[in-house]
Design an enzyme around this catalytic site. Structure first.
Site, mmCIF file in Angstrom:
data_model
loop_
_atom_site.group_PDB
_atom_site.id
_atom_site.type_symbol
_atom_site.label_atom_id
_atom_site.label_comp_id
_atom_site.label_asym_id
_atom_site.label_seq_id
_atom_site.Cartn_x
_atom_site.Cartn_y
_atom_site.Cartn_z
ATOM 1 C CG HIS A 78 -0.193 -0.031 2.535
ATOM 2 N ND1 HIS A 78 0.111 -1.213 3.184
ATOM 3 C CD2 HIS A 78 0.301 0.956 3.323
ATOM 4 C CE1 HIS A 78 0.752 -0.948 4.307
ATOM 5 N NE2 HIS A 78 0.892 0.363 4.410
ATOM 6 C CB CYS B 40 -8.383 -6.295 4.687
ATOM 7 S SG CYS B 40 -8.054 -4.531 4.913
ATOM 8 C CE1 TYR C 3 -7.800 5.784 3.023
ATOM 9 C CE2 TYR C 3 -5.899 7.254 3.112
ATOM 10 C CZ TYR C 3 -7.191 6.928 3.496
ATOM 11 O OH TYR C 3 -7.867 7.751 4.368
ATOM 12 C CB THR C 4 -4.768 -1.067 -0.841
ATOM 13 O OG1 THR C 4 -4.234 -1.481 0.413
ATOM 14 C CG2 THR C 4 -4.277 -2.011 -1.941
#
Length: 294
Positions: free
Chosen positions: A96, A268, A113-114
């Site tokens: 990320h 996740c 954030y990915t």
């Protein structure tokens, strides 16, 4: 071409040595040097040009927002340009980036954030973000206008995916936790040499909260024999045929690959969900080495 220049210098030195009485005959020196020169020229001409990478692991770099799309009432997709049209983000699969923001007093903060894009998406990067009423970073990003810049750095993260690193991957995601799952699934399914099978359990509150639904459907259609999705909703609509409530052990047994040496399960979601899933997976016999939390 620095190697070619070095070889030319070596050729000059070899010729000089030969004339100074070096025991190797001059024709042999010339033949060896010429052969090496031709080999280096071939390698230089046939080598692929090195791609320009946008990210730096320690240096904050600015990226311009060129488009924003409201996916739901509280989820936005931010589309940023990279430094040039032929630049790639430079993010390994499963990792990320960190985004940097500032509050009204100028205090800096950052959040991970990915991206939902891959390095095959040259020149730009997409990040899908849920806007929370009291979320400092999401509120900061939500105020961005097209043309504004945001600072990023990376890659970050402990997960490093390799093609065919396991026979099957099980995924459990909640809400925006689907973004790393989508990134990994897309990379696997778009790689013709990767035969890994993927099973995803994706939990949300309502059907309207399901992120990347269209994109997931495209992946599902492209490889129905290697990718499956089981949706779970807390508040399902009338006629819903998927899961209802929270993700249970029975759902995991029915929709994820069974524990095995060549199987891994990644998860996740919100912290309570991650904690509950860790316990459920261990109770079902998955080893700690086969589990990973983004």
């Amino acid at each position: 071409m620095a190697q070619v220049a070095d070889l030319l210098q070596l050729l000059k030195e070899s010729l000089k040595s030969a004339t100074d009485g070096w025991p190797v005959p001059l024709p042999v020196v010339v033949a060896i040097a010429a052969g090496g020169l031709l080999l280096l020229l071939f390698v230089s001409l046939s080598a692929k040009p090195r791609r320009k990478v946008a990210l730096h692991p320690e240096e904050w770099r600015k990226f311009q927002l060129i488009e924003r799309t409201n996916i739901t009432h509280n989820v936005v997709k931010f589309h940023f340009s990279l430094q040039s049209p032929d630049t790639v983000l430079g993010l390994p699969i499963g990792q990320h980036v960190s985004l940097q923001g500032k509050d009204e007093n100028g205090k800096e903060f950052m959040r991970p954030y990915t991206p939902t894009t891959l390095d095959s998406d040259v020149g730009s990067v997409d990040i899908v973000i849920k806007i929370y009423p009291n979320g400092a970073m999401s509120q900061y990003l939500n105020k961005l206008e097209v043309g504004n810049f945001v600072a990023m750095r990376g890659p970050k993260g402990r997960f490093k995916y390799r093609p065919n690193m396991c026979r099957a991957i099980g995924m459990v995601a909640g809400g925006t936790g689907v973004t790393p799952m989508f990134q990994v699934a897309r990379a696997i399914l778009e790689n013709p040499s990767d035969r890994t099978k993927i099973s995803l359990i994706f939990a949300n509150v309502t059907a309207e909260d399901i992120l990347l639904k269209d994109e997931l459907d495209v992946l599902l259609k492209s490889a129905p024999d290697r990718f499956s999705i089981y949706y779970v909703l807390n508040e399902p609509p009338k006629g819903w045929t998927g899961g209802v409530g929270f993700v249970t052990q029975d759902m995991i047994k029915a929709h994820l690959p069974a524990p095995a040496a060549d199987v891994m399960v990644v998860r996740c979601g919100p912290p309570p969900m991650n904690k509950a899933m860790a316990s459920a997976l261990q109770e079902l016999g998955y080893s700690s080495d086969s589990l990973f939390q983004f």
